[in-house]
Design a protein around this motif. Sequence first.
Motif, mmCIF file in Angstrom:
data_model
loop_
_atom_site.group_PDB
_atom_site.id
_atom_site.type_symbol
_atom_site.label_atom_id
_atom_site.label_comp_id
_atom_site.label_asym_id
_atom_site.label_seq_id
_atom_site.Cartn_x
_atom_site.Cartn_y
_atom_site.Cartn_z
ATOM 1 N N GLU A 246 11.733 -1.886 -25.744
ATOM 2 C CA GLU A 246 12.773 -2.671 -25.075
ATOM 3 C C GLU A 246 13.022 -2.190 -23.645
ATOM 4 O O GLU A 246 13.457 -2.965 -22.793
ATOM 5 C CB GLU A 246 14.072 -2.614 -25.881
ATOM 6 N N SER A 247 12.734 -0.911 -23.396
ATOM 7 C CA SER A 247 12.986 -0.358 -22.062
ATOM 8 C C SER A 247 11.883 -0.683 -21.064
ATOM 9 O O SER A 247 11.988 -0.332 -19.879
ATOM 10 C CB SER A 247 13.127 1.172 -22.159
ATOM 11 N N ALA A 248 10.838 -1.352 -21.493
ATOM 12 C CA ALA A 248 9.703 -1.651 -20.613
ATOM 13 C C ALA A 248 10.131 -2.570 -19.479
ATOM 14 O O ALA A 248 10.847 -3.553 -19.694
ATOM 15 C CB ALA A 248 8.576 -2.292 -21.407
ATOM 16 N N PRO A 249 9.724 -2.273 -18.248
ATOM 17 C CA PRO A 249 10.078 -3.138 -17.113
ATOM 18 C C PRO A 249 9.333 -4.467 -17.181
ATOM 19 O O PRO A 249 8.248 -4.559 -17.751
ATOM 20 C CB PRO A 249 9.637 -2.316 -15.892
ATOM 21 N N VAL A 250 9.929 -5.477 -16.607
ATOM 22 C CA VAL A 250 9.315 -6.805 -16.557
ATOM 23 C C VAL A 250 8.877 -7.086 -15.125
ATOM 24 O O VAL A 250 9.621 -6.868 -14.180
ATOM 25 C CB VAL A 250 10.293 -7.896 -17.037
ATOM 26 N N GLY A 251 7.653 -7.563 -14.972
ATOM 27 C CA GLY A 251 7.174 -7.912 -13.634
ATOM 28 C C GLY A 251 6.331 -6.824 -13.005
ATOM 29 O O GLY A 251 6.269 -5.685 -13.483
ATOM 30 N N ILE A 252 5.656 -7.206 -11.936
ATOM 31 C CA ILE A 252 4.788 -6.291 -11.194
ATOM 32 C C ILE A 252 5.380 -6.090 -9.805
ATOM 33 O O ILE A 252 5.402 -7.027 -9.000
ATOM 34 C CB ILE A 252 3.355 -6.852 -11.096
ATOM 35 N N PRO A 253 5.868 -4.899 -9.494
ATOM 36 C CA PRO A 253 6.526 -4.660 -8.199
ATOM 37 C C PRO A 253 5.536 -4.682 -7.038
ATOM 38 O O PRO A 253 4.323 -4.545 -7.223
ATOM 39 C CB PRO A 253 7.149 -3.270 -8.375
ATOM 40 N N ALA A 254 6.071 -4.831 -5.830
ATOM 41 C CA ALA A 254 5.235 -4.920 -4.627
ATOM 42 C C ALA A 254 4.418 -3.647 -4.410
ATOM 43 O O ALA A 254 3.263 -3.713 -3.983
ATOM 44 C CB ALA A 254 6.114 -5.211 -3.409
ATOM 45 N N TRP A 255 4.983 -2.474 -4.718
ATOM 46 C CA TRP A 255 4.248 -1.233 -4.485
ATOM 47 C C TRP A 255 2.981 -1.169 -5.337
ATOM 48 O O TRP A 255 1.964 -0.602 -4.918
ATOM 49 C CB TRP A 255 5.129 -0.006 -4.778
ATOM 50 N N LEU A 256 3.035 -1.781 -6.507
ATOM 51 C CA LEU A 256 1.858 -1.787 -7.373
ATOM 52 C C LEU A 256 0.753 -2.670 -6.780
ATOM 53 O O LEU A 256 -0.435 -2.358 -6.897
ATOM 54 C CB LEU A 256 2.239 -2.273 -8.764
ATOM 55 N N GLY A 257 1.158 -3.747 -6.125
ATOM 56 C CA GLY A 257 0.181 -4.585 -5.446
ATOM 57 C C GLY A 257 -0.503 -3.848 -4.309
ATOM 58 O O GLY A 257 -1.728 -3.956 -4.130
ATOM 59 N N TRP A 258 0.280 -3.092 -3.525
ATOM 60 C CA TRP A 258 -0.304 -2.307 -2.433
ATOM 61 C C TRP A 258 -1.223 -1.223 -2.980
ATOM 62 O O TRP A 258 -2.300 -0.961 -2.434
ATOM 63 C CB TRP A 258 0.799 -1.681 -1.578
ATOM 64 N N GLN A 259 -0.801 -0.584 -4.061
ATOM 65 C CA GLN A 259 -1.644 0.437 -4.679
ATOM 66 C C GLN A 259 -2.953 -0.171 -5.182
ATOM 67 O O GLN A 259 -4.018 0.430 -5.057
ATOM 68 C CB GLN A 259 -0.893 1.081 -5.848
ATOM 69 N N HIS A 260 -2.857 -1.351 -5.746
ATOM 70 C CA HIS A 260 -4.049 -2.041 -6.231
ATOM 71 C C HIS A 260 -5.023 -2.299 -5.084
ATOM 72 O O HIS A 260 -6.236 -2.094 -5.217
ATOM 73 C CB HIS A 260 -3.641 -3.358 -6.894
ATOM 74 N N PHE A 261 -4.491 -2.745 -3.939
ATOM 75 C CA PHE A 261 -5.359 -3.019 -2.789
ATOM 76 C C PHE A 261 -6.016 -1.748 -2.274
ATOM 77 O O PHE A 261 -7.234 -1.710 -2.056
ATOM 78 C CB PHE A 261 -4.556 -3.672 -1.666
ATOM 79 N N PHE A 262 -5.219 -0.696 -2.055
ATOM 80 C CA PHE A 262 -5.786 0.537 -1.513
ATOM 81 C C PHE A 262 -6.796 1.161 -2.467
ATOM 82 O O PHE A 262 -7.809 1.718 -2.043
ATOM 83 C CB PHE A 262 -4.675 1.542 -1.190
ATOM 84 N N ASN A 263 -6.518 1.073 -3.751
ATOM 85 C CA ASN A 263 -7.461 1.608 -4.731
ATOM 86 C C ASN A 263 -8.789 0.858 -4.652
ATOM 87 O O ASN A 263 -9.871 1.468 -4.637
ATOM 88 C CB ASN A 263 -6.876 1.494 -6.136
ATOM 89 N N MET A 264 -8.719 -0.472 -4.600
ATOM 90 C CA MET A 264 -9.927 -1.277 -4.475
ATOM 91 C C MET A 264 -10.638 -0.989 -3.153
ATOM 92 O O MET A 264 -11.868 -0.864 -3.112
ATOM 93 C CB MET A 264 -9.564 -2.763 -4.564
ATOM 94 N N PHE A 265 -9.874 -0.868 -2.074
ATOM 95 C CA PHE A 265 -10.431 -0.628 -0.743
ATOM 96 C C PHE A 265 -11.214 0.679 -0.698
ATOM 97 O O PHE A 265 -12.385 0.712 -0.314
ATOM 98 C CB PHE A 265 -9.281 -0.597 0.271
ATOM 99 N N PHE A 266 -10.579 1.770 -1.121
ATOM 100 C CA PHE A 266 -11.235 3.076 -1.074
ATOM 101 C C PHE A 266 -12.388 3.153 -2.066
ATOM 102 O O PHE A 266 -13.448 3.706 -1.764
ATOM 103 C CB PHE A 266 -10.230 4.192 -1.351
ATOM 104 N N LEU A 267 -12.196 2.602 -3.257
ATOM 105 C CA LEU A 267 -13.235 2.677 -4.279
ATOM 106 C C LEU A 267 -14.491 1.929 -3.837
ATOM 107 O O LEU A 267 -15.617 2.404 -4.039
ATOM 108 C CB LEU A 267 -12.712 2.116 -5.598
ATOM 109 N N PHE A 268 -14.302 0.773 -3.218
ATOM 110 C CA PHE A 268 -15.435 -0.007 -2.746
ATOM 111 C C PHE A 268 -16.240 0.786 -1.711
ATOM 112 O O PHE A 268 -17.474 0.851 -1.771
ATOM 113 C CB PHE A 268 -14.932 -1.314 -2.130
ATOM 114 N N LEU A 269 -15.549 1.415 -0.766
ATOM 115 C CA LEU A 269 -16.233 2.181 0.276
ATOM 116 C C LEU A 269 -16.845 3.468 -0.275
ATOM 117 O O LEU A 269 -17.897 3.918 0.185
ATOM 118 C CB LEU A 269 -15.262 2.502 1.410
ATOM 119 N N ILE A 270 -16.196 4.060 -1.273
ATOM 120 C CA ILE A 270 -16.741 5.268 -1.901
ATOM 121 C C ILE A 270 -18.062 4.956 -2.592
ATOM 122 O O ILE A 270 -19.042 5.696 -2.467
ATOM 123 C CB ILE A 270 -15.722 5.862 -2.901
ATOM 124 N N ILE A 271 -18.093 3.862 -3.333
ATOM 125 C CA ILE A 271 -19.333 3.467 -4.006
ATOM 126 C C ILE A 271 -20.409 3.154 -2.981
ATOM 127 O O ILE A 271 -21.571 3.556 -3.125
ATOM 128 C CB ILE A 271 -19.079 2.262 -4.921
#
Length: 328
Positions: free
Chosen positions: A85-110
């Motif tokens: 019941e305590s689980a948050p609902v929705g995806i916050p903006a910071w998670l979207g930014w983290q998703h982008f940076f993770n994809m960005f760095f991972l793509f260049l690392i590979i």
Amino acid sequence: MAETLPERNSAAEEQDGNKKPKEHSVRLRLLTPLSRKQWAATSAVVFLAFLIVAGVAVLIARWVMGLEAVEEFVARYPGEYALPESAPVGIPAWLGWQHFFNMFFLFLIIRTGVQINRERRPQGYWRSKRGGKKISLTLWTHLILDLLWVINGAVFYILLFATGQWVRIVPTSWEVFPNAVSAGLQYLSLDWPTHNSWVNYNSLQELAYFITVFVAAPLAIISGFRLSAYWPKENKSLNSAFPIGLARNLHFPVMVYFVVFTVIHVFLVFATGALRNLNHMYGAQDSTNWTGFMFFVLSLVVMAVALVAVRPSLVAPLAKRFGEVTAR
């Protein structure tokens, strides 16, 4: 992180060539990169084999889903279970930014990791101002990207647990396993599970995200660190506990896992409601409009520009700020 293949001594090569010319020529052919035609032919064969295997898997899954016992199983385990019941609902903006940076760095690392293993004559070298071993500019770029990716990951971990978002990707019930099997069967049969990822991921997604974040990422970091020049190679205890051969055997498969995960992830994002899914990931909103899609396209443009910018010739001025750069 990756290591370049050690260069053989020319005299040793000549001597070895006199003794075993056939073996030497075979070894050279194995090290020669594939041509574009060879890559195209190999890719075509792999893609055709994938289509055949996927078609057979779909037929089998649809047959299995028609069995009475399986129908009862799917009815009992629809593919997801209720979060606390305590689980948050929705995806916050910071998670979207983290998703982008993770994809960005991972793509260049590979990308730079592949370049390191294919590079025979680096365009330039870098050495720390404090001295030490000289490394290629491509390897230096790879290490810097690794560091930025780790920093981004550390921030992600902190925010994930501080905001309670961890409960969405960490299993909290043993029901995750039968529900994951159920979701997998539904995907394979093309009767895809209906869910609302704004509230709760299905169990197969949850396990995939958990493995990616808490298993694959740490393995990539520790194996890459073991292969890098910063590992304390004089420490016999550490070397014995984590042999370099084991690190090599882990590092490449983990990279392959990230590639496969990304391909499947992107495919399902577009196949299960692209606009809404992209809004979740990039727009921090649960709606069906073009906001998330525009941010997604913008992120691809940024990654394309970065792909050009990580060339050794363009990286050299930045590398000079942290050490000595020399031509090959």
